[in-house]
Write an enzyme that holds these catalytic residues in place. Structure first.
Site, PDB file in Angstrom:
ATOM      1  N   SER A  46     -68.503 -29.968 106.580  1.00 43.36           N
ATOM      2  CA  SER A  46     -68.145 -28.771 105.812  1.00 43.36           C
ATOM      3  C   SER A  46     -67.520 -27.656 106.630  1.00 43.36           C
ATOM      4  CB  SER A  46     -69.372 -28.239 105.069  1.00 43.36           C
ATOM      5  OG  SER A  46     -69.686 -29.086 103.990  1.00 43.36           O
ATOM      6  N   THR A 103     -71.631 -24.552 109.101  1.00 42.60           N
ATOM      7  CA  THR A 103     -72.273 -25.811 109.452  1.00 42.60           C
ATOM      8  C   THR A 103     -71.565 -26.946 108.722  1.00 42.60           C
ATOM      9  OG1 THR A 103     -73.858 -25.516 107.650  1.00 42.60           O
ATOM     10  CG2 THR A 103     -74.527 -24.756 109.827  1.00 42.60           C
ATOM     11  N   GLY A 104     -71.783 -28.157 109.193  1.00 39.42           N
ATOM     12  CA  GLY A 104     -71.197 -29.314 108.526  1.00 39.42           C
ATOM     13  C   GLY A 104     -72.096 -30.525 108.663  1.00 39.42           C
ATOM     14  N   TYR A 125     -73.988 -23.571  96.251  1.00 37.80           N
ATOM     15  CA  TYR A 125     -73.044 -24.276  97.120  1.00 37.80           C
ATOM     16  C   TYR A 125     -72.548 -25.529  96.409  1.00 37.80           C
ATOM     17  CZ  TYR A 125     -71.218 -26.128 101.540  1.00 37.80           C
ATOM     18  OH  TYR A 125     -70.409 -26.593 102.541  1.00 37.80           O
ATOM     19  N   SER A 126     -71.243 -25.674  96.306  1.00 31.38           N
ATOM     20  CA  SER A 126     -70.671 -26.808  95.582  1.00 31.38           C
ATOM     21  C   SER A 126     -69.428 -27.324  96.281  1.00 31.38           C
ATOM     22  CB  SER A 126     -70.310 -26.411  94.145  1.00 31.38           C
ATOM     23  OG  SER A 126     -69.686 -27.478  93.477  1.00 31.38           O
ATOM     24  N   ASN A 127     -69.479 -28.582  96.712  1.00 30.39           N
ATOM     25  CA  ASN A 127     -68.314 -29.204  97.330  1.00 30.39           C
ATOM     26  C   ASN A 127     -67.132 -29.268  96.368  1.00 30.39           C
ATOM     27  OD1 ASN A 127     -69.195 -30.216 100.113  1.00 30.39           O
ATOM     28  ND2 ASN A 127     -70.857 -30.941  98.820  1.00 30.39           N
TER      29      ASN A 127
END
Length: 377
Positions: free
Chosen positions: A84, A328-329, A182-184
């Site tokens: 992300s 962050t990812g 939070y939404s991809n």
């Protein structure tokens, strides 16, 4: 270039002419960084790589194994899937298009991509960037809840519009602008918006606007499942720690696309966030917009989100330091953290070749690396 011999340096030190400055302190900090990196690997993470930039210069460290098959040791320059962290790159491109008057932050997505999402006339570009659109996350809310999700997704193939359709079918989580989640899906929509506005593929536009101008030679938006160059292999223990891990390196990129496809290095991500913070990529007004944080939900204490950026008070809790900012990812087999202090003087990018988001012991070990690098002593 003049060079001073070691004998001359010794003589000058004896005469009190050359001060040893902060070398012992600096060496102590670097030792603490390496020890904290080793401690992450001691929790069971195969390998860890990091780059720290601070007032003493640049430190690069590694620990553990990059490839359990060959036994190759992790190297600080190894590439990894940044997950992300991709979102900050996508957000930066969107905001550049705003600066060029090709988009407006308060434009409805329906204006640019008609019919893509339900209620699109009430969802703005700003809400997509800030995760306040209300769109369901196609990944965590739908795909990851299926049996054997991670294993199946390694080989699955989706188009970006397929991913948006999955979210649309699930229905919204809340009315646009009324809450935060939070939404991809938001960043898949934004990737499609970039392509519609520029007429170029998303990866090409990220390369043209960010990767090449900043000379990020280890960064790519790959079009195949194969990792380029020397890299960390990603690992997941699907059957518990005693069992053999699964190598998740060659993952289907279509599952993430604009939400998390980027491959990078610790050096490149530090360079990107430094350039961003110094105003090299966005005009001041839009950088302020990007860094204007809104409180997240109760499941993310100490963290807030702006427009493709997050900040956190967790890494330097109790020190009085202002929050650090970055992103962050986490994707199958990888966890990445890239953060900069508010004054821009300290940076760290840390990447692990295991997703540790559900392991508190490993998460605390990673937190120790971050706090060692970022917090004033």
């Amino acid at each position: 270039m003049l060079r001073t011999s070691s004998a001359l340096v010794a003589a000058l030190l004896a005469a009190g002419v050359v001060a040893p400055a902060a070398a012992p302190h600096r060496a102590g900090e670097r030792t603490a960084l390496q020890q904290s990196l080793d401690a992450v690997v001691a929790t069971g993470v195969p390998g860890a790589v990091a780059e720290v930039r601070d007032e003493h210069g640049t430190w690069r460290g590694s620990s553990g194994t990059a490839d359990l098959g060959s036994g190759r040791h992790a190297q600080a320059g190894d590439k990894f899937r940044a997950g992300s962290v991709t979102k900050t790159f996508v957000s930066t491109v969107v905001l550049q298009l705003v600066a060029e008057h090709k988009l407006g932050l308060d434009d409805a997505i329906e204006q640019h991509l008609p019919g893509l999402v339900p209620n699109g006339e009430h969802i703005t570009v700003r809400q997509l960037l800030a995760h306040t659109s209300g769109l369901t996350d196609y990944l965590t809310d739908v795909l990851m809840k299926r049996p054997n999700a991670v294993q199946d997704l390694q080989k699955a193939t989706y188009t970006p519009r397929d991913l948006v359709a999955i979210a649309a079918e699930a229905g919204p989580k809340f009315a646009p602008g009324s809450s935060w989640s939070y939404s991809n899906t938001n960043y898949v929509v934004l990737g499609l918006l970039i392509e519609k506005t520029t007429g170029h593929p998303l990866g090409q536009e990220i390369g043209r606007r960010i990767v090449r101008p900043l000379h990020l030679t280890g960064t790519s938006f790959p079009a195949t499942t194969k990792m380029p160059g020397a890299h960390l292999h990603g690992y997941e223990w699907f059957n518990g720690a005693p069992a053999a891990p699964s190598d998740t390196t060659d993952f289907s990129l279509s599952v993430y696309w604009g939400a998390g496809t980027l491959v990078s290095t610790t050096h490149d991500l530090n360079s990107f966030y430094r350039a961003l913070g110094k105003g090299e990529l966005l005009p001041p007004a839009l950088l302020r917009e990007m860094r204007t944080m809104r409180s997240d939900g109760p499941d993310r204490p100490g963290r807030s989100y702006g427009l493709g950026l997050e900040d956190s008070t967790n890494y330097c809790a109790g020190t009085g330091q202002r929050p650090v900012w970055g992103h962050t990812g986490s994707v199958a087999g990888y966890n990445t953290f890239s953060f900069t202090t508010a004054d821009g003087k300290r940076q760290i990018t840390l990447s692990l070749n295991q997703n540790i988001t559900k392991n508190e012991k490993q998460d605390q070990a990673a937190l120790k690396v971050l706090s060692t690098a970022l917090c004033r002593k």
